[in-house]
Design an enzyme around this catalytic site. Structure first.
Site, PDB file in Angstrom:
ATOM      1  N   TYR A  99      -1.758  11.272   2.414  1.00 24.98           N
ATOM      2  CA  TYR A  99      -2.677  11.554   1.309  1.00 24.98           C
ATOM      3  C   TYR A  99      -2.755  13.050   1.026  1.00 24.98           C
ATOM      4  CZ  TYR A  99      -4.219   6.725   1.872  1.00 24.98           C
ATOM      5  OH  TYR A  99      -4.259   5.361   1.946  1.00 24.98           O
ATOM      6  N   ASP A 122       0.848  -1.193   0.000  1.00 24.90           N
ATOM      7  CA  ASP A 122       0.000   0.000   0.000  1.00 24.90           C
ATOM      8  C   ASP A 122       0.890   1.251   0.000  1.00 24.90           C
ATOM      9  OD1 ASP A 122      -2.932   0.979   0.449  1.00 24.90           O
ATOM     10  OD2 ASP A 122      -1.817   1.977   2.042  1.00 24.90           O
ATOM     11  N   HIS A 149      -7.293  -6.522  -0.258  1.00 25.49           N
ATOM     12  CA  HIS A 149      -6.210  -5.539  -0.311  1.00 25.49           C
ATOM     13  C   HIS A 149      -5.125  -5.874   0.707  1.00 25.49           C
ATOM     14  CE1 HIS A 149      -4.300  -1.609  -0.808  1.00 25.49           C
ATOM     15  NE2 HIS A 149      -4.308  -1.483   0.503  1.00 25.49           N
TER      16      HIS A 149
END
Length: 342
Positions: A265, A159, A321
């Site tokens: 982010y 990730d 994921h």
């Protein structure tokens, strides 16, 4: 930059923000279905002052810290010193503990180091958004490898850890012997894919939502960090124990433990973070992809081949994921086979 590129980028951000608002509203309504629990989680949050026992499991290694140029990083190391270095970079919302199935597997042959990236776990938590630009994150890894007494490593990232690993491999190619990426798209191909595939834009709604200050941290902590219980339910093949779920709640309930990770982010959408087009990466690379992935489309695993000279893709079906937790035996087998290939 072409006009069509600018239009696509602008439209993608607008649509993404609308999706973020809509989905966030649904999540909020769902969480307040139990008003007593909701109010209690806001005004009387559970105190977590004692580290869960599973985080001190001696079979996972020894805890230590390293002071870098502008941040202190916490890491867990296992395996004999002097053996080749395997460096593990976790994703969001995780910390070093997410590698608990890989550390015992590879410590026989490597000096395995699972690090809390800056902003996470017991590592330092710089307060500014710009502190989490990809260049700073990659510089941490550069300094960490040297501080550990090594010149190169096998670099494994999942990730967000994968995003940092991609960038590091381009910036410091000579320091990466082999690269393993787990459910993390190549940054350039991802940017292009996001602009041209509405299906991926829908999955990436949370990235737009994370640009809002304060609110994402609040929602993530709601109902006693219920988000971690939702993640645990998605691990159908290997559900975590209650103590393991509590470990994540403990890590992310500490002061300032949410803003740093979400700032990854925020920084990615700022001018502080730039991914430049580069020549094809020459480091041997393995991309492991658990599917179905709730957040990323499987096609992204193959898109990276346009930017890597020597790349292998291993798709692990009936997973998620968080494949390194959901299907650890398959992940470990794929990595070991890749490392055996000279």
């Amino acid at each position: 930059m072409s006009v069509s590129f600018m239009i696509q980028s602008c439209v993608s951000k607008i649509i993404g923000f609308i999706l973020a608002c809509f989905v966030s509203l649904i999540i909020f309504i769902t969480m307040i279905r139990s008003p007593i629990k909701f109010v209690k989680s806001i005004f009387f949050p559970k105190k977590r002052n004692v580290m869960p026992a599973c985080l001190n499991n001696p079979s996972l290694g020894n805890h230590d810290f390293v002071h870098l140029e502008d941040v202190r990083l916490h890491y867990v190391a296992s395996g004999q010193e002097g053996k080749p270095l395997m460096l593990l970079l976790h994703g969001f919302p995780e910390f070093w503990f997410s590698w608990r199935y890989q550390i015992p597997e590879f410590k026989k042959d490597y000096r395995v180091v699972a690090v809390d990236m800056r902003g996470y776990g017991d590592s330092g938590k710089p307060g500014k958004k710009k502190d989490y630009a990809i260049g700073n994150l990659s510089k941490d890894i550069y300094q960490l490898i040297q501080a550990l007494g090594y010149k190169k490593c096998v670099l494994v990232g999942h990730d967000w850890g994968g995003a940092v690993a991609w960038n590091f491999a381009y910036s410091y190619t000579d320091m990466v012997e082999k690269l393993v990426i787990v459910n993390s798209p190549h940054p350039i191909s991802f940017a292009k894919y996001l602009r041209t595939h509405f299906s991926q834009l829908k999955k990436s709604w949370y990235m737009m939502f994370f640009q809002v200050p304060f609110v994402p941290e609040f929602m993530f902590s709601m109902n006693d960090f219920a988000a971690f219980e939702a993640i645990s339910k998605s691990l159908r093949n290997n559900p975590p124990s209650d103590d393991e779920v509590e470990a994540y709640k403990y890590a992310f309930s500490q002061p300032g433990a949410l803003t740093g990770p979400i700032n990854y982010y925020r920084a990615a959408f700022s001018k502080q973070t730039k991914y430049e087009r580069a020549a094809k990466l020459k480091v041997p690379t393995l991309v492991i992809w658990g599917e179905p992935d709730k957040y990323l489309e499987t096609n992204l695993a193959h898109e990276a081949k346009n930017y890597v000279e020597n790349m292998t893709v291993k798709i692990i079906p009936d997973s998620s994921h968080f494949v390194l937790l959901d299907r650890p035996k398959e992940v470990n087998a794929a990595v070991r086979e890749f490392l055996k290939d000279k």
